[in-house]
Design a protein around this motif. Structure first.
Motif, PDB file in Angstrom:
ATOM      1  N   LYS A 208       5.420   1.966  -2.760  1.00 31.40           N
ATOM      2  CA  LYS A 208       4.485   1.494  -1.786  1.00 31.40           C
ATOM      3  C   LYS A 208       5.129   0.563  -0.712  1.00 31.40           C
ATOM      4  O   LYS A 208       6.517   0.197  -0.835  1.00 31.40           O
ATOM      5  CB  LYS A 208       3.713   0.108  -2.430  1.00 31.40           C
ATOM      6  N   ILE A 209       4.720   0.389   0.592  1.00 31.44           N
ATOM      7  CA  ILE A 209       5.406  -0.193   1.653  1.00 31.44           C
ATOM      8  C   ILE A 209       4.968  -1.452   1.809  1.00 31.44           C
ATOM      9  O   ILE A 209       3.606  -1.704   1.385  1.00 31.44           O
ATOM     10  CB  ILE A 209       5.088   0.568   2.829  1.00 31.44           C
ATOM     11  N   HIS A 210       5.606  -2.362   2.583  1.00 33.20           N
ATOM     12  CA  HIS A 210       5.307  -3.774   2.684  1.00 33.20           C
ATOM     13  C   HIS A 210       5.720  -4.361   4.097  1.00 33.20           C
ATOM     14  O   HIS A 210       4.998  -4.796   4.895  1.00 33.20           O
ATOM     15  CB  HIS A 210       5.800  -4.689   1.489  1.00 33.20           C
ATOM     16  N   LYS A 211       7.063  -4.122   4.519  1.00 35.56           N
ATOM     17  CA  LYS A 211       7.408  -4.530   5.950  1.00 35.56           C
ATOM     18  C   LYS A 211       7.561  -3.352   6.790  1.00 35.56           C
ATOM     19  O   LYS A 211       7.902  -2.457   6.593  1.00 35.56           O
ATOM     20  CB  LYS A 211       9.053  -4.983   5.491  1.00 35.56           C
TER      21      LYS A 211
ATOM     22  N   ILE B 233       0.785  -1.298  -0.027  1.00 33.07           N
ATOM     23  CA  ILE B 233      -0.093  -0.136   0.012  1.00 33.07           C
ATOM     24  C   ILE B 233       0.881   1.156   0.116  1.00 33.07           C
ATOM     25  O   ILE B 233       1.880   1.230   0.613  1.00 33.07           O
ATOM     26  CB  ILE B 233      -0.822  -0.015   1.286  1.00 33.07           C
ATOM     27  N   TYR B 234       0.444   2.308  -0.533  1.00 32.28           N
ATOM     28  CA  TYR B 234       1.080   3.668  -0.557  1.00 32.28           C
ATOM     29  C   TYR B 234       1.075   4.317   1.023  1.00 32.28           C
ATOM     30  O   TYR B 234       0.016   3.820   1.722  1.00 32.28           O
ATOM     31  CB  TYR B 234       0.478   4.706  -1.492  1.00 32.28           C
ATOM     32  N   ILE B 235       2.079   4.881   1.297  1.00 32.17           N
ATOM     33  CA  ILE B 235       2.155   5.211   2.730  1.00 32.17           C
ATOM     34  C   ILE B 235       1.055   6.304   2.929  1.00 32.17           C
ATOM     35  O   ILE B 235       0.474   6.161   3.900  1.00 32.17           O
ATOM     36  CB  ILE B 235       3.714   5.803   3.016  1.00 32.17           C
TER      37      ILE B 235
ATOM     38  N   PHE C 230      -1.768   4.212   3.931  1.00 38.87           N
ATOM     39  CA  PHE C 230      -1.695   3.512   5.173  1.00 38.87           C
ATOM     40  C   PHE C 230      -2.075   4.329   6.173  1.00 38.87           C
ATOM     41  O   PHE C 230      -2.639   4.225   7.325  1.00 38.87           O
ATOM     42  CB  PHE C 230      -0.365   2.975   5.109  1.00 38.87           C
ATOM     43  N   ILE C 231      -1.457   5.571   6.057  1.00 44.59           N
ATOM     44  CA  ILE C 231      -1.861   6.884   6.930  1.00 44.59           C
ATOM     45  C   ILE C 231      -3.290   6.894   7.172  1.00 44.59           C
ATOM     46  O   ILE C 231      -3.758   7.119   8.426  1.00 44.59           O
ATOM     47  CB  ILE C 231      -1.155   8.132   6.936  1.00 44.59           C
ATOM     48  N   ILE C 232      -3.961   7.061   6.042  1.00 49.04           N
ATOM     49  CA  ILE C 232      -5.560   7.050   6.225  1.00 49.04           C
ATOM     50  C   ILE C 232      -6.379   5.864   6.928  1.00 49.04           C
ATOM     51  O   ILE C 232      -7.218   6.211   7.824  1.00 49.04           O
ATOM     52  CB  ILE C 232      -6.293   7.339   4.622  1.00 49.04           C
TER      53      ILE C 232
END
Length: 249
Positions: free
Chosen positions: A166-169, A139-141, A144-146
């Protein structure tokens, strides 16, 4: 209905309080009240507002993550401390507190709750306090913040770069876990989540190109007592009620 001493033993066993980790606070039954318990109020901190709810709802017990008698705390009982303890004693309420056991438990706890809430598959720990894992879906950061904002009902403090990757770990630690941030930089994580922030965290995030999120001490530590309350209700048919006393920190 359950005996107050028996309830302490049951929860100690469930949370595995024999872990060889020194805590800052006594875990278990901190102030003894009536012998038998049916109605339990749960919250993050045993503040006066939570105590007032317990009195109003005629609770037999209060279970919190942040109780009393902290290490290096003054032993003098006066002011707000006197009022809190008087409220508990005069109403014969049992006060229970579990601190690190509710952070570290791998079945019922704050960090497990966060993983479930944010769709993180847990892979292990970096140290006793830091969990790490992978998002079920990259997901894009910004998204993720939302998601964190919607799930925890507060806007987190965020700092990072590469907003279009996009972030994963993920690594995370509920509460005041910002002091562990330096320990995660060698584990190739994309984002670190905790409850609080220190000035140096921003520099580390910038220099190692890691997203840093401070989602709130209170907000990241509601989950443990919520899960514990549900377990007690389902397992022992006790009446449990989590009271969320808002705290912006």
């Amino acid at each position: 209905m359950i005996n107050n001493k028996q309830l302490e033993i049951i929860i100690n066993n469930k949370l595995d309080t024999k872990l060889n980790i020194k805590d800052y606070i006594p875990n278990g039954l901190q102030i003894e009240g009536k012998k038998y318990i049916k109605n339990i109020i749960l919250g993050v901190t045993a503040c006066q507002k939570l105590l007032n709810f317990a009195v109003k709802l005629k609770a037999d017990a209060i279970i919190v993550h942040h109780g009393y008698f902290w290490k290096n705390e003054s032993p003098i009982i006066r002011g707000h401390k006197k009022k809190r303890i008087y409220t508990i004693l005069i109403n014969h309420i049992n006060l229970y507190s579990w601190h690190l056991p509710l952070d570290l438990n791998t079945k019922i706890g704050n960090n497990i709750y966060l993983a479930n809430l944010l769709d993180i598959n847990i892979h292990g720990k970096i140290n006793n306090f830091i969990f790490y894992g992978y998002l079920k879906k990259k997901i894009y950061i910004k998204d993720f913040i939302i998601k964190i904002t919607n799930k925890l009902h507060r806007t987190p403090l965020y700092f990072g770069k590469n907003k279009f990757k996009k972030i994963h770990k993920v690594a995370w630690c509920s509460g005041a876990g910002q002091k562990f941030f330096e320990e995660v930089v060698d584990f190739n994580i994309d984002v670190f989540i905790t409850g609080e922030v220190s000035e140096m965290n921003i520099h580390i995030a910038r220099e190692y190109d890691i997203h840093f999120i401070s989602a709130g001490h209170h907000a990241t530590e509601k989950g443990g007592v919520i899960m514990l309350g549900k377990w007690l209700k389902n397992k022992f048919n006790l009446k449990t009620n989590f009271i969320d006393i808002y705290n912006p920190v």
